[in-house]
Design a protein around this motif. Structure first.
Motif, PDB file in Angstrom:
ATOM      1  N   ASN A   1     -75.940  23.557  26.076  1.00 43.70           N
ATOM      2  CA  ASN A   1     -75.511  23.495  24.675  1.00 43.70           C
ATOM      3  C   ASN A   1     -75.262  24.909  24.137  1.00 43.70           C
ATOM      4  OD1 ASN A   1     -75.981  20.762  24.760  1.00 43.70           O
ATOM      5  ND2 ASN A   1     -77.950  20.879  23.700  1.00 43.70           N
ATOM      6  N   ARG A   2     -74.307  24.998  23.248  1.00 39.63           N
ATOM      7  CA  ARG A   2     -74.135  26.242  22.476  1.00 39.63           C
ATOM      8  C   ARG A   2     -73.909  25.849  21.029  1.00 39.63           C
ATOM      9  NH1 ARG A   2     -69.012  25.966  21.013  1.00 39.63           N
ATOM     10  NH2 ARG A   2     -67.483  25.149  22.471  1.00 39.63           N
ATOM     11  N   ALA A   3     -74.030  26.823  20.122  1.00 39.17           N
ATOM     12  CA  ALA A   3     -73.757  26.527  18.706  1.00 39.17           C
ATOM     13  C   ALA A   3     -72.253  26.268  18.545  1.00 39.17           C
ATOM     14  CB  ALA A   3     -74.180  27.714  17.859  1.00 39.17           C
ATOM     15  N   PRO A   4     -71.878  25.356  17.654  1.00 42.67           N
ATOM     16  CA  PRO A   4     -70.442  25.162  17.405  1.00 42.67           C
ATOM     17  C   PRO A   4     -69.816  26.427  16.827  1.00 42.67           C
ATOM     18  CG  PRO A   4     -71.780  23.521  16.220  1.00 42.67           C
ATOM     19  CD  PRO A   4     -72.730  24.508  16.813  1.00 42.67           C
ATOM     20  N   THR A   5     -68.552  26.662  17.154  1.00 43.49           N
ATOM     21  CA  THR A   5     -67.842  27.815  16.586  1.00 43.49           C
ATOM     22  C   THR A   5     -67.379  27.462  15.163  1.00 43.49           C
ATOM     23  OG1 THR A   5     -65.704  27.033  17.344  1.00 43.49           O
ATOM     24  CG2 THR A   5     -66.934  28.446  18.865  1.00 43.49           C
ATOM     25  N   ARG A   6     -66.989  28.493  14.422  1.00 45.54           N
ATOM     26  CA  ARG A   6     -66.438  28.272  13.070  1.00 45.54           C
ATOM     27  C   ARG A   6     -65.210  27.380  13.126  1.00 45.54           C
ATOM     28  NH1 ARG A   6     -66.208  33.498   9.262  1.00 45.54           N
ATOM     29  NH2 ARG A   6     -68.413  33.951   9.326  1.00 45.54           N
ATOM     30  N   ASN A   7     -64.382  27.593  14.155  1.00 44.63           N
ATOM     31  CA  ASN A   7     -63.166  26.782  14.295  1.00 44.63           C
ATOM     32  C   ASN A   7     -63.499  25.324  14.539  1.00 44.63           C
ATOM     33  OD1 ASN A   7     -61.244  28.616  13.835  1.00 44.63           O
ATOM     34  ND2 ASN A   7     -60.732  28.996  15.993  1.00 44.63           N
ATOM     35  N   GLU A   8     -64.511  25.080  15.356  1.00 44.94           N
ATOM     36  CA  GLU A   8     -64.910  23.690  15.613  1.00 44.94           C
ATOM     37  C   GLU A   8     -65.404  23.041  14.321  1.00 44.94           C
ATOM     38  OE1 GLU A   8     -66.231  23.793  20.318  1.00 44.94           O
ATOM     39  OE2 GLU A   8     -67.554  24.705  18.835  1.00 44.94           O
ATOM     40  N   VAL A   9     -66.226  23.786  13.575  1.00 49.96           N
ATOM     41  CA  VAL A   9     -66.728  23.242  12.302  1.00 49.96           C
ATOM     42  C   VAL A   9     -65.552  22.957  11.365  1.00 49.96           C
ATOM     43  CG1 VAL A   9     -68.079  23.771  10.231  1.00 49.96           C
ATOM     44  CG2 VAL A   9     -69.010  24.296  12.487  1.00 49.96           C
ATOM     45  N   ALA A  10     -64.636  23.931  11.259  1.00 47.83           N
ATOM     46  CA  ALA A  10     -63.490  23.754  10.344  1.00 47.83           C
ATOM     47  C   ALA A  10     -62.612  22.586  10.788  1.00 47.83           C
ATOM     48  CB  ALA A  10     -62.681  25.046  10.273  1.00 47.83           C
ATOM     49  N   GLY A  11     -62.456  22.410  12.093  1.00 47.87           N
ATOM     50  CA  GLY A  11     -61.606  21.330  12.607  1.00 47.87           C
ATOM     51  C   GLY A  11     -62.197  19.951  12.342  1.00 47.87           C
ATOM     52  N   TRP A  12     -63.523  19.856  12.426  1.00 44.26           N
ATOM     53  CA  TRP A  12     -64.160  18.539  12.261  1.00 44.26           C
ATOM     54  C   TRP A  12     -64.518  18.209  10.813  1.00 44.26           C
ATOM     55  CZ3 TRP A  12     -63.849  14.683  15.425  1.00 44.26           C
ATOM     56  CH2 TRP A  12     -63.677  14.909  16.795  1.00 44.26           C
TER      57      TRP A  12
ATOM     58  N   ALA B   1     -74.924  22.318   9.266  1.00 41.92           N
ATOM     59  CA  ALA B   1     -74.501  21.296   8.296  1.00 41.92           C
ATOM     60  C   ALA B   1     -74.591  21.840   6.871  1.00 41.92           C
ATOM     61  CB  ALA B   1     -75.343  20.030   8.454  1.00 41.92           C
ATOM     62  N   ALA B   2     -75.660  22.595   6.585  1.00 43.23           N
ATOM     63  CA  ALA B   2     -75.822  23.133   5.226  1.00 43.23           C
ATOM     64  C   ALA B   2     -74.700  24.121   4.888  1.00 43.23           C
ATOM     65  CB  ALA B   2     -77.181  23.812   5.095  1.00 43.23           C
ATOM     66  N   MET B   3     -74.301  24.931   5.867  1.00 44.81           N
ATOM     67  CA  MET B   3     -73.234  25.908   5.593  1.00 44.81           C
ATOM     68  C   MET B   3     -71.881  25.203   5.452  1.00 44.81           C
ATOM     69  SD  MET B   3     -74.263  29.355   7.634  1.00 44.81           S
ATOM     70  CE  MET B   3     -74.448  28.658   9.243  1.00 44.81           C
ATOM     71  N   ALA B   4     -71.743  24.066   6.137  1.00 46.67           N
ATOM     72  CA  ALA B   4     -70.476  23.320   6.031  1.00 46.67           C
ATOM     73  C   ALA B   4     -70.407  22.548   4.717  1.00 46.67           C
ATOM     74  CB  ALA B   4     -70.332  22.353   7.211  1.00 46.67           C
ATOM     75  N   LEU B   5     -71.539  22.023   4.250  1.00 46.93           N
ATOM     76  CA  LEU B   5     -71.486  21.092   3.115  1.00 46.93           C
ATOM     77  C   LEU B   5     -72.045  21.652   1.810  1.00 46.93           C
ATOM     78  CD1 LEU B   5     -72.514  17.740   4.884  1.00 46.93           C
ATOM     79  CD2 LEU B   5     -70.234  18.401   4.109  1.00 46.93           C
ATOM     80  N   ILE B   6     -72.883  22.697   1.873  1.00 47.39           N
ATOM     81  CA  ILE B   6     -73.467  23.221   0.621  1.00 47.39           C
ATOM     82  C   ILE B   6     -72.849  24.585   0.275  1.00 47.39           C
ATOM     83  CG2 ILE B   6     -75.575  23.788  -0.664  1.00 47.39           C
ATOM     84  CD1 ILE B   6     -77.115  21.896   1.203  1.00 47.39           C
TER      85      ILE B   6
END
Ligand code: URA
Length: 204
Positions: A105-116, A139-144
């Motif tokens: 496992n690795r942390a998702p990239t910013r691009n992966e987060v932005a894409g999903w 999740a907090a950085m994506a949604l809050i």
């Protein structure tokens, strides 16, 4: 004017089909879509980071060791897993290949987060939860907020997307790791946060 009947199941199926196409284009080779699961009319939605190995094999979120801890803590808080919605920001397993050739496992990239993220927001729109709980910083950085500080800001309520109240707590994988090394304080904080979620769900 007549209002269109709500067809959450059809809308979710259609969204999931679109997500399958996005996954086919964007996921790591061998990694497949792990869609959200639970009650389509859930009051509470939990959002994790990304599926791991177990989740990918079973095609369901939070079913590995972190999921088992999460299940135990939900039960302890009096929250029925079957009545909530459980999903992830990134919906296929981010992996890297170790020197020995193993997928890790690795942390998702910013691009992966932005894409999903648009898929997650549409998914949440269909469910329409009153309460959204971010499991961990991704999740907090994506949604809050992009600069969310999980250790300082966990447990606080914010105004979330689509009129929901939103809170972030620690990720269950983190609780697993720290409790193996004396992390009672973090486990207590996680329990306190779930108790707050339960309390708010009773009045919202
Ligand atoms: N960790 C996550 O963030 N999501 C899962 O579904 C499993 C582990």
């Amino acid at each position: 004017m007549q209002t269109k009947p709500v067809n959450k199941s059809g809308e979710m199926k259609e969204l999931r089909n679109r997500a399958e196409s996005f996954a086919a284009l964007s996921c790591e080779p061998g990694s497949t879509l792990v869609w959200g699961e639970g009650a389509l009319d859930a009051k509470i939605a939990f959002v994790g980071e990304a599926p791991g190995d177990y989740e990918t094999r079973l095609g369901r979120p939070f079913v590995g060791p972190a999921g088992q801890l999460f299940n135990r803590e939900l039960e302890r808080a009096g929250i029925d897993r079957a009545e909530v919605w459980i999903s992830n920001v990134v919906k296929c397993r981010p992996i890297t290949i170790s020197p020995s050739g193993r997928a890790v496992n690795r942390a998702p990239t910013r691009n992966e987060v932005a894409g999903w993220l648009p898929y997650l927001l549409e998914e949440l729109k269909i469910i329409g939860p009153h309460i959204i709980v971010c499991l961990g910083a991704i999740a907090a950085m994506a949604l809050i907020s992009r600069d969310f500080a999980i250790t300082k800001q966990r447990g606080q309520w914010f105004d979330g997307p689509l009129g929901a109240k939103i809170m972030a707590t620690f990720h269950p994988s983190y609780i697993l790791r720290v409790t193996a090394a004396d992390g009672e304080e973090q486990q207590e904080a996680f329990r306190t946060d779930l108790a707050e979620v339960k309390k708010l769900s009773a009045v919202s």
